[in-house]
Enzyme design. Structure first.
Site, PDB file in Angstrom:
ATOM      1  N   HIS A 175      -1.496   0.918   7.548  1.00  0.00           N
ATOM      2  CA  HIS A 175      -1.842   0.911   6.292  1.00  0.00           C
ATOM      3  C   HIS A 175      -1.760   2.429   5.838  1.00  0.00           C
ATOM      4  O   HIS A 175      -1.749   3.250   6.317  1.00  0.00           O
ATOM      5  CB  HIS A 175      -3.198   0.582   6.310  1.00  0.00           C
ATOM      6  CG  HIS A 175      -3.839   0.705   5.027  1.00  0.00           C
ATOM      7  ND1 HIS A 175      -3.504  -0.025   3.658  1.00  0.00           N
ATOM      8  CD2 HIS A 175      -4.965   1.155   4.408  1.00  0.00           C
ATOM      9  CE1 HIS A 175      -4.157   0.019   2.608  1.00  0.00           C
ATOM     10  NE2 HIS A 175      -4.914   1.003   3.010  1.00  0.00           N
ATOM     11  N   CYS A 220       0.743  -1.250  -0.017  1.00  0.00           N
ATOM     12  CA  CYS A 220       0.106  -0.139   0.119  1.00  0.00           C
ATOM     13  C   CYS A 220       0.913   1.290   0.145  1.00  0.00           C
ATOM     14  O   CYS A 220       0.518   2.216  -0.423  1.00  0.00           O
ATOM     15  CB  CYS A 220      -0.932  -0.206   1.133  1.00  0.00           C
ATOM     16  SG  CYS A 220      -0.359  -0.421   2.626  1.00  0.00           S
ATOM     17  N   HIS A 265      -0.877   7.583   7.026  1.00  0.00           N
ATOM     18  CA  HIS A 265      -0.717   6.336   7.634  1.00  0.00           C
ATOM     19  C   HIS A 265      -1.593   6.021   8.863  1.00  0.00           C
ATOM     20  O   HIS A 265      -1.783   7.088   9.542  1.00  0.00           O
ATOM     21  CB  HIS A 265       0.940   6.243   8.202  1.00  0.00           C
ATOM     22  CG  HIS A 265       1.101   5.043   9.034  1.00  0.00           C
ATOM     23  ND1 HIS A 265       0.925   5.227  10.500  1.00  0.00           N
ATOM     24  CD2 HIS A 265       1.615   3.741   8.646  1.00  0.00           C
ATOM     25  CE1 HIS A 265       1.279   3.793  10.817  1.00  0.00           C
ATOM     26  NE2 HIS A 265       1.746   3.142   9.940  1.00  0.00           N
TER      27      HIS A 265
END
Length: 896
Positions: free
Chosen positions: A472, A48, A464
């Protein structure tokens, strides 16, 4: 772009041969790009971070043009001269392909695996080295710079080669300072500018702290041994990136921790105050701000003395203290009176509540009447009651009030308190207004025309969510042509707002915050300007912006995707044809026992009540009488409000239709079908009425009843059964129940959108869906904690296949606060393992799993069909449902 202290991508995770990734939907239409919606990037295993960085750079049109139009050096056809070329040029090739797909793909998202693998392979040389996102991202930009440098050196013509990556992302600043009494000046180049977050409230405060180090007064004096320095930008890059350091190492715990403090940043950032050419005026303004802040501190301290008055542990606003004193002084004493008590209370109560006199009063007055001997039994019993020991003194007021004060004294005191209160109010107001004026002056210190000449617009915010060890990543990117924010979260690309960006990026909300800000020079329009055809002057869009080799590459990929669509359509058509052929095969009717469903019981009763009409006037008259009786009965049921365990909508489709105001034709047809049921043929009267109903049914022409609406209405009834059947399974298996609850909630939402009586209590289903997820999460966590390989794998399977796909369903509606709290509880349960000692294989699996759990995407993923229902009869289902609803009603669902 430095991504500060994110997922620790260690060597163990890099050695995995089968990384877990998000699985594609088998239906290619779910993966088809809608109109000109931006293309997402598939998460191919803890990538990601890659998606967030690449999308931010891709949406810089100048950067996109540089990558797409990059031509490998001519000598690249030969063997690479060094390892750098051997690595960087293949990466540039894959990045060009990836950018081309992001431009012209017909897919909703594309796979970046080939570019990611080249990037990851660079870290396989040192087995003991751990890599985080910042190192990966540094490497990404280093490789781009190296690749363009190779090309620039090949094309130079006697001049120093210009690297477009350096010109785009790098600037210069002048460091001016004093070191051990000696002045110095150094010019340094910078790329991503690091900023500390802890202790600051906004971006300008961070910048001010970063531009000044140590004692700077010595810069303006001849004799000083203090050390310090100032930074002044001499040349700003077109793309200015700030690293926000949101992680610090906790010495006591021996691990990094994330800083969740709120930090605000503006959509337009003026950098004039940090430019070297403005250093003199900036220094003057900084001195003025320093003086104002010192004065502000004095005013705030004075104001605090007014707002927190007193010398004890508890303090109050002085204006309130004066008001309380004024209220006390103005109070009139209302004393308890034994005479008043004697006239209103019975003798026993008067004796119990009579005031107790002080000893000195007793001596002056002589013996009281209670001490005089008496033959009255009532008086003797009153004297010895225990309550007489706690009687109230006669002069104690009912509420606090002055006892001894003259009218003249009271008048003077009230006048003083009124005057003092007014003075304190005025002083407090003056202090607050002065503080507000100083704040406003500081805010506007750099707003004059000379200090708003270097505007930088916010282009992207990289976010974040999670803790220091795992989390993530996603990005908010500004669409400069549509003037709106877009959220890029792996395969999901959705419209967003500044309000959503603030909530997720400023910090202080959940565990999400910005770790990187990308600003672009607002005056350099070429950074975001579309490309135009030099010959026609028309703007180039989509595939027209691609070089011929990339255009062919994208066309080939689109052909492969179109083939997937065609194969899917052919497969569906084949299945439909097979079902049609199977439906045409004649089947012998299987004898079935008579099922006395609630509907049939009512019809039999109606036929029985119409017996006299049937006997006198024949089957048709008996039919009309029976159907009228049954409709009247069902209409009455529809008007009642039964408890949940006796929901008539489940027992009678007609009740459901009546409550939802279904068309009259549909209700009539449904009644005819029920009276024409073959199961009514167990006696002559029922058979004859059944035949009349069937004849009436055949007379209805297709155009008289909207069959599509009829089928939809029937599906509502089926949906209602679906909602209640899931409650049956909740008592047997949480894993089975979860799938029913997922479908039940979605179906119920669709039903309720058609009308309030179409579905069931949404809050009830939401509660059991939430409880089911929490139970399964605890079960999976317990399996993980066991440490047994099989148990751990089973726990992660539950999380990956059941829990994680369900989280977007709970997050999609942010008004459901209980759902959001439940998601946070489940995430915190797994994040609590971070930093704990565990086996390396468990740590590896946890590191691999957590980014999926912390993914904030609201992209709804596909689910498997729920298990097939057991073959219960309608009557049995009604009974089972009633029993379960009755048990639930006895045990309240925690107020929910």
């Amino acid at each position: 772009i430095v991504l500060e202290a994110s997922i620790a991508e260690n060597k163990a995770s890099l050695k995995r041969t089968h990384p877990e990734v998000w699985s594609d939907s088998p239906n290619p239409y779910d993966r088809k790009r809608q109109d000109n919606c931006p293309v997402g990037l598939k998460n191919v295993g803890n990538t990601c971070w890659f998606s967030a960085v690449i999308q931010s750079l891709f949406n810089l049109l100048e950067f996109r043009r540089l990558v797409l139009n990059f031509n490998p050096p001519a000598n690249a056809q030969d063997l690479p001269r060094n390892q750098k070329e051997h690595r960087n040029l293949p990466f540039m090739r894959e990045l060009r392909y990836l950018f081309a797909l992001l431009v012209g793909s017909k897919r909703k998202y594309v796979d970046p695996s080939r570019a990611v693998e080249i990037l990851k392979d660079a870290f396989k040389s040192n087995d003991s080295q751990q890599q985080d996102v910042s190192e990966f991202t540094h490497k990404l930009l280093d490789w781009l710079e190296d690749a363009f440098q190779i090309k620039a050196e090949e094309e130079r013509d006697g001049e120093k080669p210009k690297n477009p990556m350096v010109e785009l992302f790098y600037g210069r600043f002048l460091a001016v300072g004093v070191l051990e009494g000696k002045k110095f000046e150094n010019t340094e180049m910078f790329g991503q500018y690091p900023l500390q977050v802890n202790g600051f409230k906004d971006l300008h405060e961070c910048l001010e702290a970063a531009m000044i180090e140590g004692e700077i007064e010595s810069l303006h004096s001849e004799n000083s041994a203090k050390s310090g320095q100032e930074h002044w930008f001499t040349e700003l890059p077109p793309v200015l990136t700030f690293e926000l350091s949101r992680f610090e190492f906790n010495q006591a715990l021996g691990r990094p921790e994330k800083i969740h403090n709120k930090l605000e940043f503006p959509p337009i950032l003026y950098l004039d105050r940090y430019m070297h050419k403005n250093r003199e005026i900036t220094r003057i303004k900084r001195d003025e701000i320093k003086r104002l802040k010192e004065y502000l501190t004095v005013l705030q301290q004075r104001l605090e003395r007014y707002l927190s008055y007193g010398s004890g542990p508890k303090r109050f606003p002085l204006v309130d203290v004066l008001q309380y004193a004024l209220e006390f002084a103005s109070s009139k004493p209302v004393c308890t009176s034994p005479w008043h008590s004697a006239t209103t209370d019975p003798p026993q109560v008067r004796a119990a509540s009579a005031p107790r006199q002080r000893p000195d009063t007793i001596e002056q007055q002589g013996p009281s009447s209670s001490e005089v001997p008496s033959t009255s039994p009532v008086q003797r019993s009153v004297i010895h009651k225990p309550f007489t020991q706690s009687r109230i003194p006669p002069d104690l007021p009912m509420h606090p009030a002055p006892r001894h004060i003259t009218e003249e004294e009271l008048s003077v005191l009230e006048g003083c308190l009124h005057r003092w209160r007014t003075e304190v109010e005025n002083d407090t107001r003056d202090l607050q207004e002065s503080i507000s004026r100083i704040h406003r002056t500081i805010e506007l210190m750099y707003s004059d025309k000379t200090m708003v000449q270097v505007p930088y617009r916010l282009h992207a915010v990289l976010v974040h969510e999670g803790q220091a060890n795992a989390g993530h990543y996603w990005a908010y990117i500004y669409d400069h042509h549509q003037n709106r924010w877009m959220k890029y979260n792996d395969i999901s690309v959705t419209k967003s707002t500044w309000e959503e960006l603030e909530r997720d990026s400023f910090g202080g909300y959940r565990n999400a915050s910005a770790y990187c800000l990308m600003y672009i020079n607002d005056k350099e329009q070429y950074l975001i300007q579309e490309e135009f055809n030099k010959e026609t002057g028309q703007m180039l869009v989509g595939m027209d912006t691609l070089p011929s080799d990339l255009r062919d590459y994208v066309k080939e990929d689109n052909k492969r995707f179109e083939k997937e669509l065609e194969e899917w359509d052919a497969e569906l058509a084949q299945k439909a044809q097979q079902e049609k052929l199977l439906s045409q095969i004649p089947r012998a009717p299987a004898p079935s026992p008579v099922m006395l469903t609630p509907n049939m019981q009512g019809i039999i009763m109606a036929i029985g009540k119409a017996r006299n009409v049937y006997d006198r006037c024949g089957p048709e008259a008996g039919f009309f009488k029976a159907i009228k009786l049954e409709y009247t009965r069902l209409l009455k049921l529809a008007q009642e409000d039964p408890p949940p365990e006796c929901d008539y909508r489940l027992r009678h489709a007609i009740v459901y239709f009546i409550q939802n105001q279904a068309p009259k034709k549909i209700i009539e047809r449904t009644l005819l079908e029920q009276f024409g049921d073959h199961n009514l043929s167990f006696d002559e009267r029922c058979r004859n009425i059944m035949k009349v109903a069937q004849a009436k049914l055949e007379m209805i022409k297709p155009d008289e009843v909207n069959m599509e609406e009829y089928e939809v209405s029937i599906s509502y009834v089926v949906g209602m059964w679906m909602l209640h059947l899931m409650l049956l399974f909740l008592h047997f298996s949480y894993m089975e129940a979860l799938l029913y609850l997922i479908y039940a909630y979605q179906n119920n939402k669709e039903l309720l959108s058609k009308g309030p009586y179409r579905g069931h209590d949404e809050e009830l289903i939401s509660h059991y869906r939430r409880e089911c997820l929490l139970k399964l999460n605890e079960h999976a966590a317990a399996l993980f904690e066991s440490g047994d390989d099989q148990e751990v794998n089973n726990g992660l399977i539950i999380m990956n296949e059941l829990i994680v796909p369900c989280l977007p369903l709970l997050l999609v509606d942010e008004m459901e606060e209980k759902d959001i709290v439940a998601v946070e509880d489940m995430r915190n349960r797994w994040c609590s393992y971070l930093g704990q000692e565990m086996e390396p294989n468990l740590q590896e699996k946890l590191t691999d799993f957590l980014p999926k759990l912390l993914d904030c995407s609201t992209e709804i993923k596909g689910f498997n069909d729920p298990p097939k229902l057991p073959s219960y009869s309608t009557h049995e289902l009604c009974e089972r449902y009633a029993r379960i609803m009755l048990s639930l009603s006895r045990t309240p669902a925690d107020g929910r």
